[in-house]
Design a protein around this motif. Structure first.
Motif, mmCIF file in Angstrom:
data_model
loop_
_atom_site.group_PDB
_atom_site.id
_atom_site.type_symbol
_atom_site.label_atom_id
_atom_site.label_comp_id
_atom_site.label_asym_id
_atom_site.label_seq_id
_atom_site.Cartn_x
_atom_site.Cartn_y
_atom_site.Cartn_z
ATOM 1 N N PRO A 82 -0.227 -14.057 22.243
ATOM 2 C CA PRO A 82 -0.792 -14.617 22.759
ATOM 3 C C PRO A 82 -2.300 -13.355 22.801
ATOM 4 C CG PRO A 82 0.864 -12.928 24.122
ATOM 5 C CD PRO A 82 1.229 -13.511 22.350
ATOM 6 N N SER A 83 -3.518 -13.691 23.646
ATOM 7 C CA SER A 83 -4.824 -13.866 23.569
ATOM 8 C C SER A 83 -4.652 -12.190 23.349
ATOM 9 C CB SER A 83 -5.371 -13.823 24.567
ATOM 10 O OG SER A 83 -6.649 -13.499 24.695
ATOM 11 N N ASP A 84 -5.609 -11.125 23.454
ATOM 12 C CA ASP A 84 -5.436 -9.208 23.813
ATOM 13 C C ASP A 84 -4.957 -9.275 25.482
ATOM 14 O OD1 ASP A 84 -4.997 -9.358 20.748
ATOM 15 O OD2 ASP A 84 -7.451 -8.516 21.097
ATOM 16 N N ASN A 85 -6.245 -10.212 25.512
ATOM 17 C CA ASN A 85 -5.937 -10.495 27.558
ATOM 18 C C ASN A 85 -4.859 -10.496 28.144
ATOM 19 O OD1 ASN A 85 -9.401 -10.071 27.088
ATOM 20 N ND2 ASN A 85 -9.497 -12.814 27.365
ATOM 21 N N ASP A 86 -3.943 -11.532 27.711
ATOM 22 C CA ASP A 86 -2.697 -12.052 28.058
ATOM 23 C C ASP A 86 -1.702 -11.287 27.535
ATOM 24 O OD1 ASP A 86 -4.052 -13.907 29.512
ATOM 25 O OD2 ASP A 86 -3.898 -15.242 28.349
ATOM 26 N N SER A 87 -2.182 -10.270 26.365
ATOM 27 C CA SER A 87 -0.805 -10.055 25.666
ATOM 28 C C SER A 87 -0.318 -8.399 26.115
ATOM 29 C CB SER A 87 -1.549 -9.279 24.266
ATOM 30 O OG SER A 87 -0.052 -8.435 24.052
ATOM 31 N N LYS A 88 1.034 -8.476 26.669
ATOM 32 C CA LYS A 88 1.904 -6.731 28.133
ATOM 33 C C LYS A 88 1.170 -5.784 26.565
ATOM 34 C CE LYS A 88 4.031 -10.051 30.820
ATOM 35 N NZ LYS A 88 5.892 -10.436 31.718
ATOM 36 N N HIS A 89 1.807 -6.274 24.934
ATOM 37 C CA HIS A 89 2.117 -5.179 24.372
ATOM 38 C C HIS A 89 1.103 -4.303 23.883
ATOM 39 C CE1 HIS A 89 5.724 -5.467 26.332
ATOM 40 N NE2 HIS A 89 6.356 -6.825 26.576
ATOM 41 N N THR A 90 0.021 -5.243 23.510
ATOM 42 C CA THR A 90 -0.557 -4.472 22.389
ATOM 43 C C THR A 90 -1.557 -3.557 22.387
ATOM 44 O OG1 THR A 90 -1.532 -7.196 21.676
ATOM 45 C CG2 THR A 90 -3.118 -5.382 21.332
ATOM 46 N N ALA A 91 -2.573 -3.296 24.003
ATOM 47 C CA ALA A 91 -2.955 -1.847 24.200
ATOM 48 C C ALA A 91 -1.763 -0.730 23.936
ATOM 49 C CB ALA A 91 -3.134 -1.757 25.253
ATOM 50 N N GLN A 92 -0.424 -0.587 24.278
ATOM 51 C CA GLN A 92 0.358 0.057 23.959
ATOM 52 C C GLN A 92 0.458 0.561 22.877
ATOM 53 O OE1 GLN A 92 1.559 2.155 26.774
ATOM 54 N NE2 GLN A 92 1.576 3.525 24.551
ATOM 55 N N SER A 93 0.887 -1.114 22.104
ATOM 56 C CA SER A 93 1.234 -0.726 20.286
ATOM 57 C C SER A 93 0.195 -0.433 19.328
ATOM 58 C CB SER A 93 1.635 -2.132 20.263
ATOM 59 O OG SER A 93 2.687 -2.232 20.670
ATOM 60 N N MET A 94 -1.265 -0.400 20.004
ATOM 61 C CA MET A 94 -2.392 -0.515 19.975
ATOM 62 C C MET A 94 -2.645 1.707 19.797
ATOM 63 S SD MET A 94 -3.304 -2.622 18.055
ATOM 64 C CE MET A 94 -5.313 -1.851 17.009
ATOM 65 N N GLN A 95 -2.012 1.738 20.081
ATOM 66 C CA GLN A 95 -1.776 3.238 20.924
ATOM 67 C C GLN A 95 -1.094 4.400 20.367
ATOM 68 O OE1 GLN A 95 -1.832 4.218 25.305
ATOM 69 N NE2 GLN A 95 -1.738 6.341 25.335
ATOM 70 N N TRP A 96 -0.096 3.488 20.388
ATOM 71 C CA TRP A 96 1.219 4.218 19.253
ATOM 72 C C TRP A 96 1.054 4.404 17.833
ATOM 73 C CZ3 TRP A 96 6.126 2.412 22.856
ATOM 74 C CH2 TRP A 96 5.831 3.272 24.113
ATOM 75 N N LYS A 97 0.543 3.047 17.694
ATOM 76 C CA LYS A 97 0.143 2.977 16.176
ATOM 77 C C LYS A 97 0.975 2.164 15.470
ATOM 78 C CE LYS A 97 -3.404 6.310 15.517
ATOM 79 N NZ LYS A 97 -4.780 5.794 16.496
ATOM 80 N N ILE A 98 1.633 1.940 15.793
ATOM 81 C CA ILE A 98 2.621 -0.063 15.869
ATOM 82 C C ILE A 98 1.979 -1.031 15.418
ATOM 83 C CG2 ILE A 98 4.697 -1.380 16.521
ATOM 84 C CD1 ILE A 98 5.304 0.577 18.537
ATOM 85 N N LYS A 99 0.954 -1.176 16.261
ATOM 86 C CA LYS A 99 0.154 -2.207 15.046
ATOM 87 C C LYS A 99 -0.912 -1.709 14.786
ATOM 88 C CE LYS A 99 -0.084 -6.038 17.186
ATOM 89 N NZ LYS A 99 -0.003 -7.259 18.582
#
Length: 169
Positions: free
Chosen positions: A50-67
């Protein structure tokens, strides 16, 4: 991770070579290539999530360096790489809003039908019923293999028990 990336890179090259072969072939083959692009363009853009605005996990995944890149960044990168490939092949991306944005240095593209995406995620996709039927059928028709494997395992277990009992006695 390196092996996975190499594997995916192989599949990407293989797909491109198949399209190249089709586009250099007969008119019917070129129509097949165009038809596949027409069919898979929008689902391909959806596969990044989903769009970054609608993605539940993108911000956390970016913070944890998973993505390392967000869904929207990956989608934009895909469009920017794929459109020139399609142009080279002589096929047309099925998006009337697609155009190069000189100011951004990226392609602008049309709005994704996220309702369709969420329907597929919920199991209501166009082929879901067929997929489920095929899985159930394969499971039912494969019962004899599972039964044979279990019987063989039981036979080996009993043979091993007898061997151990004979060694003890």
């Amino acid at each position: 991770m390196v092996r996975i990336c190499k594997e995916e890179s192989f599949h990407q090259r293989q797909g491109y070579e198949i399209l190249l072969t089709l586009c250099r072939g007969t008119e019917a083959q070129k129509r097949m290539a165009q038809d596949s692009l027409n069919r898979w363009w929008w689902p391909s853009l959806m596969m990044f999530g989903p769009s970054d605005n609608d993605s539940k996990h993108t911000a956390q995944s970016m913070q944890w360096k998973i993505k390392r890149k967000t869904n929207d960044e990956l989608r934009q990168q895909f469009v920017d790489v794929t459109v020139p490939q399609a142009e080279f092949l002589g096929i047309t991306v099925p998006d009337p809003d697609l155009k190069w944005n000189e100011e951004r240095g990226h392609y602008d593209f049309g709005e994704i039908n996220w309702d369709e995406f969420w329907e597929v995620v919920k199991g209501n996709g166009p082929c879901n019923e067929q997929r489920l039927h095929a899985r159930i059928k394969a499971h039912e028709e494969g019962a004899w293999v599972r039964e044979a494997a279990m019987a063989y395992a039981e036979k080996r277990r009993k043979r091993k028990e007898r061997k151990v009992a004979a060694q003890v006695a």
